[in-house]
Design a protein around this motif. Structure first.
Motif, PDB file in Angstrom:
ATOM      1  N   UNK A  20      34.476 -40.145  69.309  1.00 57.95           N
ATOM      2  CA  UNK A  20      34.529 -40.533  68.439  1.00 57.95           C
ATOM      3  C   UNK A  20      34.149 -39.399  67.426  1.00 57.95           C
ATOM      4  N   UNK A  21      34.481 -37.772  67.603  1.00 57.07           N
ATOM      5  CA  UNK A  21      33.614 -37.224  66.549  1.00 57.07           C
ATOM      6  C   UNK A  21      35.459 -35.508  67.225  1.00 57.07           C
ATOM      7  N   UNK A  22      35.632 -35.451  65.886  1.00 58.50           N
ATOM      8  CA  UNK A  22      36.513 -33.993  66.376  1.00 58.50           C
ATOM      9  C   UNK A  22      36.075 -32.857  67.050  1.00 58.50           C
ATOM     10  N   UNK A 140      40.258 -32.153  69.719  1.00 62.41           N
ATOM     11  CA  UNK A 140      40.335 -33.365  70.198  1.00 62.41           C
ATOM     12  C   UNK A 140      40.266 -33.502  68.312  1.00 62.41           C
ATOM     13  N   UNK A 141      40.866 -34.555  67.889  1.00 60.44           N
ATOM     14  CA  UNK A 141      40.780 -35.334  66.161  1.00 60.44           C
ATOM     15  C   UNK A 141      40.721 -35.972  65.905  1.00 60.44           C
ATOM     16  N   UNK A 142      39.919 -36.977  64.847  1.00 60.68           N
ATOM     17  CA  UNK A 142      39.661 -37.908  64.702  1.00 60.68           C
ATOM     18  C   UNK A 142      40.478 -38.321  63.350  1.00 60.68           C
ATOM     19  N   UNK A 143      40.975 -37.723  62.496  1.00 58.88           N
ATOM     20  CA  UNK A 143      41.762 -37.562  61.213  1.00 58.88           C
ATOM     21  C   UNK A 143      42.731 -38.432  61.194  1.00 58.88           C
ATOM     22  N   UNK A 144      43.512 -37.866  62.467  1.00 67.55           N
ATOM     23  CA  UNK A 144      45.215 -39.354  62.285  1.00 67.55           C
ATOM     24  C   UNK A 144      44.520 -40.378  62.875  1.00 67.55           C
ATOM     25  N   UNK A 145      44.924 -40.015  64.062  1.00 66.42           N
ATOM     26  CA  UNK A 145      44.854 -41.207  65.190  1.00 66.42           C
ATOM     27  C   UNK A 145      43.190 -41.712  65.154  1.00 66.42           C
ATOM     28  N   UNK A 146      42.057 -41.708  64.563  1.00 61.66           N
ATOM     29  CA  UNK A 146      41.159 -42.215  64.766  1.00 61.66           C
ATOM     30  C   UNK A 146      39.939 -41.727  66.159  1.00 61.66           C
ATOM     31  N   UNK A 147      39.150 -42.187  66.746  1.00 59.56           N
ATOM     32  CA  UNK A 147      38.633 -42.361  67.850  1.00 59.56           C
ATOM     33  C   UNK A 147      39.321 -42.223  69.224  1.00 59.56           C
TER      34      UNK A 147
END
Length: 157
Positions: A20-22, A140-147
């Motif tokens: 749930x976080x980058x 892991x990145x949540x900036x574009x795709x989200x969780x």
């Protein structure tokens, strides 16, 4: 799996991990993602087939060029060590592209045959990642795709 000889699969573990976080780092050395999963061995020195997928690898053309991933393992409370000598996943971009960034679903499959263990030992796996340049990289990145949800499984064979 069907029609396998008796005793081929000795153990199995699987699950999902919500991301749930980058998870990012700077520098150019392998760092722990903090995402772990484990199996309790049923026999001595058996081999493991490890599968995991679902994290969102991130790369952009202006700051970072992505990250390289390797699977690490520890037995019980020992230290983590790389399962294989070469990376099992890499996202990389070089030069100028027509887009600012890209996000990909990460996936790796590893046959782990180099582990010494006893019955009831806990083998814990973790993905380590290395930014491809000092500006940083994302496991892991949540900036574009989200969780995201990472699914994993381990077969003891």
């Amino acid at each position: 799996l069907t029609n396998l000889p008796s005793g081929v699969i000795k153990g199995y573990a699987a699950g999902n991990i919500d991301l749930t976080s980058s998870i990012s780092a700077t520098g150019t050395s392998y760092v722990a993602s903090g995402v772990t999963f484990a199996i309790t061995a049923t026999t001595s020195n058996s081999n493991m087939i490890v599968n995991c997928s679902g994290w969102t690898a991130h790369v952009n053309t202006t700051a970072n060029t992505g990250a390289t991933m390797k699977l690490y393992r520890k037995v019980n409370s020992g230290s983590y060590a790389s399962v294989l000598s070469h990376p099992q996943y890499n996202d990389y971009i070089y030069g100028t592209a027509a887009y600012a960034w890209d996000e990909m679903t990460g996936s790796l499959q590893v046959y782990d045959s180099a582990v010494t263990h006893s019955p009831n030992d806990v083998l814990t796996y973790q993905i380590y990642y290395k930014p491809n340049n000092s500006a940083g990289g994302y496991f892991n990145h949540t900036g574009g795709m989200g969780s995201a949800t990472m699914s994993w499984s381990i077969l003891e064979v």
